[in-house]
Design a protein around this motif. Structure first.
Motif, PDB file in Angstrom:
ATOM      1  N   LEU A 174       0.829  -1.207   0.000  1.00 45.49           N
ATOM      2  CA  LEU A 174       0.000   0.000   0.000  1.00 45.49           C
ATOM      3  C   LEU A 174       0.863   1.257   0.000  1.00 45.49           C
ATOM      4  O   LEU A 174       0.657   2.168  -0.805  1.00 45.49           O
ATOM      5  CB  LEU A 174      -0.943   0.007   1.204  1.00 45.49           C
ATOM      6  CG  LEU A 174      -2.142  -0.941   1.145  1.00 45.49           C
ATOM      7  CD1 LEU A 174      -2.931  -0.874   2.449  1.00 45.49           C
ATOM      8  CD2 LEU A 174      -3.055  -0.608  -0.034  1.00 45.49           C
ATOM      9  N   SER A 203      -4.863   5.218  -0.821  1.00 42.72           N
ATOM     10  CA  SER A 203      -5.281   3.854  -1.146  1.00 42.72           C
ATOM     11  C   SER A 203      -6.737   3.774  -1.584  1.00 42.72           C
ATOM     12  O   SER A 203      -7.117   2.847  -2.307  1.00 42.72           O
ATOM     13  CB  SER A 203      -5.052   2.936   0.062  1.00 42.72           C
ATOM     14  OG  SER A 203      -3.680   2.864   0.389  1.00 42.72           O
ATOM     15  N   LYS A 207      -5.513   1.797  -5.011  1.00 42.77           N
ATOM     16  CA  LYS A 207      -5.141   0.505  -4.444  1.00 42.77           C
ATOM     17  C   LYS A 207      -4.627  -0.415  -5.552  1.00 42.77           C
ATOM     18  O   LYS A 207      -5.204  -0.460  -6.641  1.00 42.77           O
ATOM     19  CB  LYS A 207      -6.350  -0.121  -3.745  1.00 42.77           C
ATOM     20  CG  LYS A 207      -5.998  -1.316  -2.872  1.00 42.77           C
ATOM     21  CD  LYS A 207      -7.156  -1.736  -1.983  1.00 42.77           C
ATOM     22  CE  LYS A 207      -8.268  -2.372  -2.780  1.00 42.77           C
ATOM     23  NZ  LYS A 207      -9.253  -3.065  -1.927  1.00 42.77           N
TER      24      LYS A 207
END
Length: 423
Positions: A174, A203, A207
């Protein structure tokens, strides 16, 4: 009618800590197989793939600081062999003293990309366009400027090296996506906010679709760069749910995911699960690959110095300054010299308070402390990042070792340079 919750799948494979190109290729294919096969990982609409390694320092992969170039390259080649348009991209680390191109070169990725004929993109290049992306669910950030090429990719593959981190505790798939932000100024500003909250904000819009974590050689201690300690993990960890992959890596490092703030926040905001009951691990058993002798980073920046007469104060300091101080105190200065001497206070960060007395013998470091120098009688080491050689000289003098020759660094590093990048 009750529904059965589908577990996210995370695969773990072993690999030699000094692997050949052939072994990396075989292990990557094994990882894909455990995840259901590369054909099944890529939706039919995908045409363009971004492979995002972590090459934010001019360091070789053996240091545990950067992603192995052949891992990134062979993952990219696997998607290229499917007939997809693939590129590898990175925006080099802020304040590391090097360009992204130099980081590609030292890491080895430049040569690998050329050999495999895969485009290598530097998101900091002026020719790279940026786009403003709103963050509807943003907590601390409402919009980001991101490299346009990143947003045009249909499929994003995060290929970080797993490391401890002096601010985020752990950096994995991440956090790796932060390297798609091309502006050093923006990155520095974001560090003055809550870093962990901003990572989760990012994120929500960026993502990864697939994460393959480089655990060939990881890093522990005062990461994400030197003086962190390389660790021969000999692992690759992958999956389609980045949060579950990162949670698994946290457990391999001996953490519970809730101890990693941005992982806890990501779960609270619905970006996936860190719970073992929701994660199906295939390949190696998790309990068999946990690293038992991890050297953890300090829980707070102030803990970088274990000596009571040397205080470290961060008022929104960024990773470059924090890592620089850790490097100076733990990898450069003779330990026996630091154990005694005059009191010293090292101050950094964008939020330094002009009406606050930080104590005696202040060394103010970095570009952000300029106003502090104008208000108080302080010794300042300017630069973004501040050159560690000059910081080390000021620490030596403030401790009272004026007459001693300069302390020499234990190894050469871009951070040892004489001049700062910016003033």
């Amino acid at each position: 009618m009750s529904s059965v919750k589908i577990k996210s799948r995370v695969a773990i494979v072993k690999i030699d800590s000094r692997p050949s190109r052939e072994e990396i290729d075989e292990r990557v294919q094994r990882l894909f197989s455990l995840l259901g096969g590369i054909d099944n990982l890529v939706p039919s609409h995908v045409r363009r793939v971004l492979v995002k390694p972590n090459v934010t320092f001019a360091e070789a992969p053996e240091t545990g600081i950067t992603t192995h170039p052949w891992l990134a390259g062979l993952i990219a080649k696997a998607f290229k062999d499917l007939g997809l348009e693939v590129f590898i991209g990175e925006a080099g680390g802020t304040g590391t003293g090097n360009t992204t191109q130099r980081q590609f070169e030292v890491n080895g990725l430049l040569a690998v990309a050329r050999e495999l004929e895969i485009p290598l993109r530097d998101f900091k290049e002026k020719a790279e366009e940026t786009v403003e992306i709103e963050v509807p669910e943003g907590v601390v950030v409402k919009n980001y400027f991101i490299a346009k090429a990143v947003m045009e990719a249909d499929f994003r593959v995060s290929v970080p090296v797993v490391k401890t981190h002096c601010e985020a505790t752990l950096t994995c798939s991440l956090k790796n996506m932060k390297g798609t932000l091309p502006s050093d100024e923006l990155k520095a500003r974001l560090h003055s906010l809550n870093l962990n909250s901003h990572l989760v904000d990012l994120s929500t819009i960026l993502k990864p679709h697939l994460s393959i974590v480089d655990g060939i050689v990881g890093l522990m201690g005062y990461g994400p760069g030197r003086p962190g300690i390389p660790m021969n993990l000999g692992l690759l960890v992958g999956g389609t749910e980045a949060l579950s992959v990162d949670a698994t890596c946290a457990r391999i490092f001996g953490y519970e995911p809730y101890e990693i703030e941005h992982l806890r926040l990501a779960e609270e905001r619905g970006l996936g699960s860190t719970q073992t009951a929701d994660i199906e691990v295939s390949g190696e058993k998790l309990e068999d690959v946990i690293y038992r002798n991890l050297v953890r980073p300090p829980k707070a920046v102030e803990e970088i110095s274990p000596w009571p007469h040397i205080k470290v104060i961060s008022e929104g300091g960024c990773t470059s300054c924090i890592s620089g101080v850790a490097y100076a105190l733990h990898a450069w200065a003779p330990r026996e010299k630091l154990e005694r001497g005059n009191p010293v206070t090292i101050v950094m960060g964008q939020n330094v308070a002009l009406n606050k007395d930080y104590g005696p013998n202040i060394i103010a470091i970095g570009k952000c402390t300029q106003l502090l120098e104008e208000r108080w009688d302080v010794t300042r080491v300017p630069g973004c990042p501040p050159p560690i050689r000059k910081l080390m000289e000021q620490i030596k003098n403030k401790l009272g070792y004026y007459d001693e020759p300069a302390w020499k660094p234990p190894f050469e590093s871009p951070m040892n340079s004489e001049e700062p990048q910016k003033k």
